[in-house]
Motif scaffolding. Structure first.
Motif, PDB file in Angstrom:
ATOM      1  N   ASP A  45       0.908  -1.275  -0.077  1.00  0.00           N
ATOM      2  CA  ASP A  45      -0.116  -0.085   0.060  1.00  0.00           C
ATOM      3  C   ASP A  45       0.868   1.349   0.175  1.00  0.00           C
ATOM      4  OD1 ASP A  45      -2.506   1.614   0.693  1.00  0.00           O
ATOM      5  OD2 ASP A  45      -1.499   1.888   2.352  1.00  0.00           O
ATOM      6  N   LYS A  47       0.509   4.495   0.867  1.00  0.00           N
ATOM      7  CA  LYS A  47       0.435   5.080   2.244  1.00  0.00           C
ATOM      8  C   LYS A  47       1.297   4.524   3.333  1.00  0.00           C
ATOM      9  CE  LYS A  47      -3.458   7.514   3.219  1.00  0.00           C
ATOM     10  NZ  LYS A  47      -5.138   7.568   2.858  1.00  0.00           N
ATOM     11  N   GLU A 100      -0.558  -1.288  10.285  1.00  0.00           N
ATOM     12  CA  GLU A 100       0.243  -0.068  10.391  1.00  0.00           C
ATOM     13  C   GLU A 100       1.155  -0.256  11.481  1.00  0.00           C
ATOM     14  OE1 GLU A 100      -2.258   3.290   7.597  1.00  0.00           O
ATOM     15  OE2 GLU A 100      -2.349   2.932  10.011  1.00  0.00           O
ATOM     16  N   GLU A 134       3.685 -10.207   1.128  1.00  0.00           N
ATOM     17  CA  GLU A 134       3.690  -8.709   1.454  1.00  0.00           C
ATOM     18  C   GLU A 134       4.960  -8.648   2.413  1.00  0.00           C
ATOM     19  OE1 GLU A 134      -0.300  -6.929   1.973  1.00  0.00           O
ATOM     20  OE2 GLU A 134      -0.389  -8.689   3.021  1.00  0.00           O
TER      21      GLU A 134
END
Length: 168
Positions: A45, A47, A100, A134
């Motif tokens: 991602d 961001k 996050e 990922e």
């Protein structure tokens, strides 16, 4: 350098000149870094990637990368508040998702290898939020920003001139 704030001129300290234009003197290394950076960002991602890059750059005191990735994060739609809070993310966890937070914790562990390893608990938390592909990309992205930081800090690259997307 002079800037205008509230109609008043403020004199700032002069810019420090860069020590070395390493990209010019080691162009093949620079090109390889650009390719590695592009490969490491795949599947992540944007961001989240910018948050990770900002946090590593804060730890490493890389002003150029802080300038660049803060601007890129804002251009990607990240909030000023979340960028500002990154320096104290552990005390402001409520600004970030669990995924996050796991990425930020892993970023710190990989960036500051004071124990000589990444603790199992940190790795396992990240592994709960990222599939293996990922996670591999995230680890690569963390390693790459740390390498960029080391070039930036050592060569004293000057912040303040970057425009979002300039090097993409």
């Amino acid at each position: 350098m002079t800037t205008h704030l509230d109609e008043t001129a403020t004199a700032y300290a002069p810019e420090q000149p860069a020590r070395l234009d390493w990209a010019r003197h080691a162009p093949e290394v620079y090109k390889a870094m650009v390719r590695l950076d592009a490969a490491a960002r795949q599947g992540l991602d944007p961001k989240l990637l910018e948050l990770v890059k900002i946090r590593a750059s804060q730890i490493n005191h890389c002003a150029l990368c802080l300038d660049m990735h803060s601007k890129d994060a804002l251009a990607a739609g990240e909030s000023v508040e979340r960028i500002v809070q990154l320096g104290a993310w552990e005390e402001s966890r409520h600004f970030y998702t669990e995924k996050e937070l796991a990425a930020l914790e892993l970023t710190e562990a990989v960036t500051v290898l004071t124990e000589g390893f990444v603790p199992d608990a940190v790795y396992e938390r990240a592994a709960r939020h990222f599939d293996e592909a990922e996670l591999a990309q995230l680890i690569a992205a963390i390693a790459v920003i740390n390498a960029w930081n080391r070039f930036g800090v050592t060569c004293r690259r000057t912040p303040g001139h970057y425009q979002p997307g300039q090097y993409k």
